[in-house]
Design a protein around this motif. Structure first.
Motif, PDB file in Angstrom:
ATOM      1  N   THR A  65       0.839  -1.195   0.000  1.00 20.76           N
ATOM      2  CA  THR A  65       0.000   0.000   0.000  1.00 20.76           C
ATOM      3  C   THR A  65       0.874   1.245   0.000  1.00 20.76           C
ATOM      4  OG1 THR A  65      -1.685  -1.195   1.236  1.00 20.76           O
ATOM      5  CG2 THR A  65      -1.859   1.184   1.218  1.00 20.76           C
ATOM      6  N   GLY A  66       1.938   1.221   0.780  1.00 19.91           N
ATOM      7  CA  GLY A  66       2.863   2.355   0.817  1.00 19.91           C
ATOM      8  C   GLY A  66       3.487   2.608  -0.537  1.00 19.91           C
ATOM      9  N   ASN A  67       3.858   1.553  -1.242  1.00 26.33           N
ATOM     10  CA  ASN A  67       4.442   1.710  -2.573  1.00 26.33           C
ATOM     11  C   ASN A  67       3.425   2.283  -3.554  1.00 26.33           C
ATOM     12  OD1 ASN A  67       6.926   0.773  -1.776  1.00 26.33           O
ATOM     13  ND2 ASN A  67       6.524  -1.333  -2.406  1.00 26.33           N
ATOM     14  N   ILE A  68       2.193   1.794  -3.460  1.00 30.04           N
ATOM     15  CA  ILE A  68       1.154   2.312  -4.346  1.00 30.04           C
ATOM     16  C   ILE A  68       0.935   3.790  -4.053  1.00 30.04           C
ATOM     17  CG2 ILE A  68      -1.301   2.211  -4.916  1.00 30.04           C
ATOM     18  CD1 ILE A  68      -1.093  -0.845  -4.446  1.00 30.04           C
ATOM     19  N   ALA A  69       0.858   4.161  -2.796  1.00 36.11           N
ATOM     20  CA  ALA A  69       0.679   5.561  -2.431  1.00 36.11           C
ATOM     21  C   ALA A  69       1.882   6.384  -2.873  1.00 36.11           C
ATOM     22  CB  ALA A  69       0.443   5.698  -0.933  1.00 36.11           C
ATOM     23  N   ALA A  70       3.065   5.845  -2.721  1.00 39.00           N
ATOM     24  CA  ALA A  70       4.271   6.560  -3.129  1.00 39.00           C
ATOM     25  C   ALA A  70       4.286   6.761  -4.636  1.00 39.00           C
ATOM     26  CB  ALA A  70       5.511   5.803  -2.681  1.00 39.00           C
ATOM     27  N   ASP A  71       3.878   5.733  -5.399  1.00 35.97           N
ATOM     28  CA  ASP A  71       3.822   5.862  -6.854  1.00 35.97           C
ATOM     29  C   ASP A  71       2.796   6.908  -7.259  1.00 35.97           C
ATOM     30  OD1 ASP A  71       5.746   3.919  -7.079  1.00 35.97           O
ATOM     31  OD2 ASP A  71       4.332   2.309  -7.572  1.00 35.97           O
ATOM     32  N   ARG A  72       1.659   6.890  -6.595  1.00 36.73           N
ATOM     33  CA  ARG A  72       0.596   7.865  -6.893  1.00 36.73           C
ATOM     34  C   ARG A  72       1.076   9.277  -6.556  1.00 36.73           C
ATOM     35  NH1 ARG A  72      -3.944   9.143  -9.657  1.00 36.73           N
ATOM     36  NH2 ARG A  72      -5.385  10.299  -8.368  1.00 36.73           N
ATOM     37  N   LEU A  73       1.717   9.437  -5.405  1.00 32.76           N
ATOM     38  CA  LEU A  73       2.243  10.732  -4.987  1.00 32.76           C
ATOM     39  C   LEU A  73       3.275  11.240  -5.991  1.00 32.76           C
ATOM     40  CD1 LEU A  73       2.485  13.028  -2.937  1.00 32.76           C
ATOM     41  CD2 LEU A  73       4.137  11.607  -1.701  1.00 32.76           C
ATOM     42  N   LYS A  74       4.166  10.365  -6.410  1.00 32.07           N
ATOM     43  CA  LYS A  74       5.196  10.751  -7.374  1.00 32.07           C
ATOM     44  C   LYS A  74       4.554  11.195  -8.679  1.00 32.07           C
ATOM     45  CE  LYS A  74       9.303   9.073  -9.713  1.00 32.07           C
ATOM     46  NZ  LYS A  74      10.179   7.934  -9.990  1.00 32.07           N
ATOM     47  N   SER A  75       3.536  10.498  -9.119  1.00 33.45           N
ATOM     48  CA  SER A  75       2.833  10.847 -10.344  1.00 33.45           C
ATOM     49  C   SER A  75       2.191  12.225 -10.232  1.00 33.45           C
ATOM     50  CB  SER A  75       1.767   9.794 -10.649  1.00 33.45           C
ATOM     51  OG  SER A  75       0.936  10.218 -11.695  1.00 33.45           O
ATOM     52  N   ILE A  76       1.547  12.482  -9.103  1.00 32.38           N
ATOM     53  CA  ILE A  76       0.896  13.775  -8.884  1.00 32.38           C
ATOM     54  C   ILE A  76       1.924  14.896  -8.875  1.00 32.38           C
ATOM     55  CG2 ILE A  76      -0.321  15.147  -7.140  1.00 32.38           C
ATOM     56  CD1 ILE A  76      -1.913  12.546  -6.495  1.00 32.38           C
ATOM     57  N   VAL A  77       3.003  14.706  -8.158  1.00 25.26           N
ATOM     58  CA  VAL A  77       4.052  15.729  -8.070  1.00 25.26           C
ATOM     59  C   VAL A  77       4.646  16.002  -9.448  1.00 25.26           C
ATOM     60  CG1 VAL A  77       6.367  16.198  -7.170  1.00 25.26           C
ATOM     61  CG2 VAL A  77       4.591  15.305  -5.651  1.00 25.26           C
ATOM     62  N   GLU A  78       4.903  14.970 -10.227  1.00 25.27           N
ATOM     63  CA  GLU A  78       5.476  15.157 -11.558  1.00 25.27           C
ATOM     64  C   GLU A  78       4.510  15.899 -12.481  1.00 25.27           C
ATOM     65  OE1 GLU A  78       6.524  11.164 -12.592  1.00 25.27           O
ATOM     66  OE2 GLU A  78       8.489  11.309 -11.595  1.00 25.27           O
ATOM     67  N   ARG A  79       3.223  15.594 -12.383  1.00 22.19           N
ATOM     68  CA  ARG A  79       2.223  16.297 -13.194  1.00 22.19           C
ATOM     69  C   ARG A  79       2.171  17.774 -12.821  1.00 22.19           C
ATOM     70  NH1 ARG A  79      -2.626  12.813 -11.789  1.00 22.19           N
ATOM     71  NH2 ARG A  79      -3.804  14.603 -12.496  1.00 22.19           N
ATOM     72  N   ILE A  80       2.203  18.057 -11.523  1.00 20.90           N
ATOM     73  CA  ILE A  80       2.195  19.454 -11.072  1.00 20.90           C
ATOM     74  C   ILE A  80       3.437  20.170 -11.580  1.00 20.90           C
ATOM     75  CG2 ILE A  80       2.374  20.960  -9.040  1.00 20.90           C
ATOM     76  CD1 ILE A  80       0.593  18.868  -7.583  1.00 20.90           C
ATOM     77  N   GLU A  81       4.582  19.522 -11.494  1.00 21.48           N
ATOM     78  CA  GLU A  81       5.825  20.138 -11.967  1.00 21.48           C
ATOM     79  C   GLU A  81       5.756  20.446 -13.465  1.00 21.48           C
ATOM     80  OE1 GLU A  81       9.008  18.245  -8.780  1.00 21.48           O
ATOM     81  OE2 GLU A  81       8.630  17.166 -10.653  1.00 21.48           O
ATOM     82  N   ARG A  82       5.200  19.513 -14.249  1.00 25.61           N
ATOM     83  CA  ARG A  82       5.062  19.749 -15.688  1.00 25.61           C
ATOM     84  C   ARG A  82       4.154  20.942 -15.961  1.00 25.61           C
ATOM     85  NH1 ARG A  82       4.832  14.209 -16.107  1.00 25.61           N
ATOM     86  NH2 ARG A  82       2.553  14.235 -16.182  1.00 25.61           N
ATOM     87  N   LEU A  83       3.047  21.006 -15.236  1.00 27.38           N
ATOM     88  CA  LEU A  83       2.111  22.111 -15.424  1.00 27.38           C
ATOM     89  C   LEU A  83       2.721  23.444 -14.992  1.00 27.38           C
ATOM     90  CD1 LEU A  83      -1.233  20.416 -14.381  1.00 27.38           C
ATOM     91  CD2 LEU A  83      -0.517  21.085 -16.686  1.00 27.38           C
ATOM     92  N   GLU A  84       3.513  23.422 -13.919  1.00 25.14           N
ATOM     93  CA  GLU A  84       4.201  24.647 -13.489  1.00 25.14           C
ATOM     94  C   GLU A  84       5.151  25.136 -14.581  1.00 25.14           C
ATOM     95  OE1 GLU A  84       3.828  26.585 -10.899  1.00 25.14           O
ATOM     96  OE2 GLU A  84       2.518  25.365  -9.655  1.00 25.14           O
ATOM     97  N   GLU A  85       5.852  24.222 -15.227  1.00 27.65           N
ATOM     98  CA  GLU A  85       6.752  24.588 -16.323  1.00 27.65           C
ATOM     99  C   GLU A  85       5.957  25.161 -17.497  1.00 27.65           C
ATOM    100  OE1 GLU A  85      10.109  24.766 -16.659  1.00 27.65           O
ATOM    101  OE2 GLU A  85      10.095  24.410 -14.496  1.00 27.65           O
ATOM    102  N   GLU A  86       4.818  24.532 -17.805  1.00 31.14           N
ATOM    103  CA  GLU A  86       3.974  25.043 -18.885  1.00 31.14           C
ATOM    104  C   GLU A  86       3.453  26.435 -18.549  1.00 31.14           C
ATOM    105  OE1 GLU A  86       0.870  22.346 -20.140  1.00 31.14           O
ATOM    106  OE2 GLU A  86       2.243  20.642 -20.026  1.00 31.14           O
ATOM    107  N   ARG A  87       3.051  26.632 -17.291  1.00 30.92           N
ATOM    108  CA  ARG A  87       2.549  27.938 -16.865  1.00 30.92           C
ATOM    109  C   ARG A  87       3.658  28.993 -17.003  1.00 30.92           C
ATOM    110  NH1 ARG A  87      -0.399  28.917 -11.191  1.00 30.92           N
ATOM    111  NH2 ARG A  87       1.336  27.663 -10.467  1.00 30.92           N
ATOM    112  N   LYS A  88       4.870  28.609 -16.636  1.00 31.36           N
ATOM    113  CA  LYS A  88       6.001  29.530 -16.748  1.00 31.36           C
ATOM    114  C   LYS A  88       6.232  29.909 -18.213  1.00 31.36           C
ATOM    115  CE  LYS A  88      10.852  29.783 -15.310  1.00 31.36           C
ATOM    116  NZ  LYS A  88      11.955  29.043 -14.702  1.00 31.36           N
ATOM    117  N   ALA A  89       6.167  28.925 -19.100  1.00 31.37           N
ATOM    118  CA  ALA A  89       6.356  29.185 -20.529  1.00 31.37           C
ATOM    119  C   ALA A  89       5.223  30.065 -21.060  1.00 31.37           C
ATOM    120  CB  ALA A  89       6.422  27.867 -21.303  1.00 31.37           C
TER     121      ALA A  89
END
Length: 93
Positions: free
Chosen positions: A16-40
């Motif tokens: 369960t911890g790994n699944i949550a960690a994978d989900r968290l990592k996915s969310i963080v990476e998506r936010i980071e991509r969107l932040e870069e797009e917003r900056k551009a």
């Protein structure tokens, strides 16, 4: 060999911890991509305002127009009416 209850609970928690960690990592990476797009996009918008300024347009007025276009027409009309009332009260007309 079967796992006892405590070992099974630990194994379930790790999964369960790994699944949550994978989900968290996915969310963080998506936010980071969107932040870069917003900056551009912000950079692109800045460039367009610079272009408008060099073409002789008043950037402050453009920003105000864009803000007004996002509002409902009745809301814009009410604000314009209030501005007119306030200007008259201050003797600016």
């Amino acid at each position: 060999m079967a796992l006892d209850t405590a070992d099974q609970a630990t194994a379930d928690h790790a999964t369960t911890g790994n699944i949550a960690a994978d989900r968290l990592k996915s969310i963080v990476e998506r936010i980071e991509r969107l932040e870069e797009e917003r900056k551009a996009l912000a950079s692109d918008i800045k460039d367009i305002y610079s272009e408008a300024k060099s073409a002789g347009f008043d950037v402050k007025v453009l920003r105000q127009l864009i803000r007004m276009r996002k509002q409902e027409p009745a809301e814009v009309e009410e604000q314009e009416m209030l501005i007119d009332v306030y200007r008259r009260a201050l003797g600016m007309v």
